[in-house]
Design a protein around this motif. Sequence first.
Motif, short mmCIF file in Angstrom:
data_model
loop_
_atom_site.label_atom_id
_atom_site.label_comp_id
_atom_site.label_asym_id
_atom_site.label_seq_id
_atom_site.Cartn_x
_atom_site.Cartn_y
_atom_site.Cartn_z
N ASP A 1 23.25 3.64 -11.07
CA ASP A 1 21.75 2.57 -11.07
C ASP A 1 20.82 4.24 -10.46
O ASP A 1 20.00 3.26 -11.79
N ALA A 2 20.87 4.74 -9.88
CA ALA A 2 19.74 5.86 -10.14
C ALA A 2 19.57 6.12 -11.40
O ALA A 2 18.64 6.48 -12.06
N VAL A 3 20.80 6.75 -11.78
CA VAL A 3 20.59 6.90 -13.36
C VAL A 3 19.95 6.29 -14.37
O VAL A 3 19.20 6.81 -15.29
N VAL A 4 20.29 5.02 -14.39
CA VAL A 4 19.80 4.39 -15.38
C VAL A 4 18.25 3.86 -15.25
O VAL A 4 17.27 3.93 -16.23
N PHE A 5 18.18 4.22 -14.01
CA PHE A 5 16.43 3.81 -13.07
C PHE A 5 15.62 5.08 -14.17
O PHE A 5 14.85 5.12 -14.15
N TYR A 6 16.08 6.18 -13.33
CA TYR A 6 15.49 6.90 -13.89
C TYR A 6 15.41 7.68 -15.63
O TYR A 6 14.30 8.39 -16.08
N LYS A 7 16.52 7.02 -16.01
CA LYS A 7 16.02 7.19 -17.24
C LYS A 7 15.29 6.95 -18.45
O LYS A 7 14.79 6.85 -18.96
N ARG A 8 15.17 5.48 -17.61
CA ARG A 8 13.87 3.95 -18.29
C ARG A 8 12.97 4.51 -18.04
O ARG A 8 11.93 4.21 -18.56
N TYR A 9 12.67 5.12 -17.13
CA TYR A 9 11.04 5.54 -16.28
C TYR A 9 10.89 7.04 -16.88
O TYR A 9 9.83 7.36 -17.17
N GLU B 1 0.95 -1.35 0.36
CA GLU B 1 0.07 0.11 0.09
C GLU B 1 0.74 1.29 -0.09
O GLU B 1 1.70 1.41 0.20
N ILE B 2 0.44 2.10 -0.47
CA ILE B 2 1.10 3.27 -0.47
C ILE B 2 0.54 4.42 0.19
O ILE B 2 -1.04 4.36 -0.41
N ILE B 3 0.80 5.44 1.23
CA ILE B 3 0.08 6.11 2.20
C ILE B 3 0.81 7.19 2.05
O ILE B 3 2.07 6.63 2.50
N LEU C 1 6.43 5.71 -7.95
CA LEU C 1 6.16 6.85 -8.97
C LEU C 1 5.30 6.68 -9.50
O LEU C 1 4.37 7.52 -10.38
N ASP C 2 4.58 5.62 -10.30
CA ASP C 2 3.49 5.52 -11.71
C ASP C 2 2.15 5.73 -10.67
O ASP C 2 1.27 6.97 -10.67
N TRP C 3 1.97 6.12 -8.92
CA TRP C 3 1.13 6.51 -8.49
C TRP C 3 1.18 7.09 -8.15
O TRP C 3 -0.02 7.95 -8.40
N LEU C 4 2.53 8.28 -7.79
CA LEU C 4 2.63 9.76 -7.10
C LEU C 4 2.37 10.35 -9.22
O LEU C 4 1.39 11.60 -8.80
N TYR C 5 2.49 10.03 -9.80
CA TYR C 5 2.28 10.91 -11.86
C TYR C 5 0.95 10.27 -11.40
O TYR C 5 0.25 11.12 -11.99
N GLU C 6 -0.37 9.62 -11.20
CA GLU C 6 -1.79 8.96 -10.87
C GLU C 6 -2.23 9.75 -10.36
O GLU C 6 -3.23 10.28 -10.09
N ASN C 7 -2.07 10.30 -9.37
CA ASN C 7 -2.44 10.80 -8.31
C ASN C 7 -1.74 12.00 -7.41
O ASN C 7 -2.82 12.98 -6.51
N VAL C 8 -1.13 12.05 -7.53
CA VAL C 8 -0.64 13.74 -6.76
C VAL C 8 0.47 14.43 -8.16
O VAL C 8 0.30 15.77 -7.89
N TRP C 9 0.65 13.98 -8.59
CA TRP C 9 2.10 14.87 -9.55
C TRP C 9 1.21 15.09 -11.19
O TRP C 9 1.72 14.53 -12.63
N LYS D 1 12.30 -5.61 -7.45
CA LYS D 1 10.58 -5.95 -7.63
C LYS D 1 9.58 -5.17 -8.69
O LYS D 1 8.05 -5.26 -8.10
N GLY D 2 9.79 -3.82 -8.90
CA GLY D 2 8.59 -3.02 -9.34
C GLY D 2 8.56 -1.67 -8.48
O GLY D 2 7.53 -1.03 -8.62
N VAL D 3 9.30 -1.72 -7.48
CA VAL D 3 8.37 -1.10 -6.41
C VAL D 3 8.78 -0.12 -6.40
O VAL D 3 7.69 1.09 -6.61
N ALA D 4 9.45 0.41 -7.18
CA ALA D 4 10.22 2.37 -7.12
C ALA D 4 9.37 3.14 -8.29
O ALA D 4 8.73 3.82 -8.33
N THR D 5 9.34 2.36 -9.24
CA THR D 5 8.57 1.83 -11.24
C THR D 5 7.12 2.26 -9.50
O THR D 5 5.64 3.22 -10.75
N GLN D 6 6.35 1.57 -8.96
CA GLN D 6 4.86 1.45 -8.56
C GLN D 6 4.72 2.54 -7.87
O GLN D 6 3.62 3.35 -8.13
#
Length: 135
Positions: free
Chosen positions: A116-124, A2-4, A93-101, A86-91
């Motif tokens: 690793d962070a640079v690759v993740f953020y670019k991929r996102y 859950e995201i809270i 960020l997806d939630w934040l973009y859908e509900n907040v940002w 496991k996709g936690v960061a992506t989930q």
Amino acid sequence: MEIIKAKLGDVKRLAELNRCLIEDERHPNPTNIAELTERMNAWLATDYICYTVKENGHIIAYCLYRDDGEHYYMRQLYVDRAHRRKGVATQLLDWLYENVWTDKKVRLDVLVHNEDAVVFYKRYGFRIGVFRMEK
């Protein structure tokens, strides 16, 4: 999972995760847990907002940001080491973009050696907008 929104009662766990973030990105910040707890408490009591990812009632990830008027500034995004890839960061960020940002761009800083962070953020979908240099 859950995201809270984080509460002030979450600051100790958030500080622990922040210490792990500092270690993982090899940042020279010498701040101890007590100081990180105090800093996180001050951030949440003022202009920062934090959303957490909980699994079985335990915080496994968080995103700390503030509204800078023209954009959102994401200060920290961290996933507990045991829950990575496991996709936690992506989930989150997806939630934040859908509900907040939903109304403006998001900006963030990444240490250049944190590949690793640079690759993740670019991929996102984030793109480099500015190179900030220090001496």
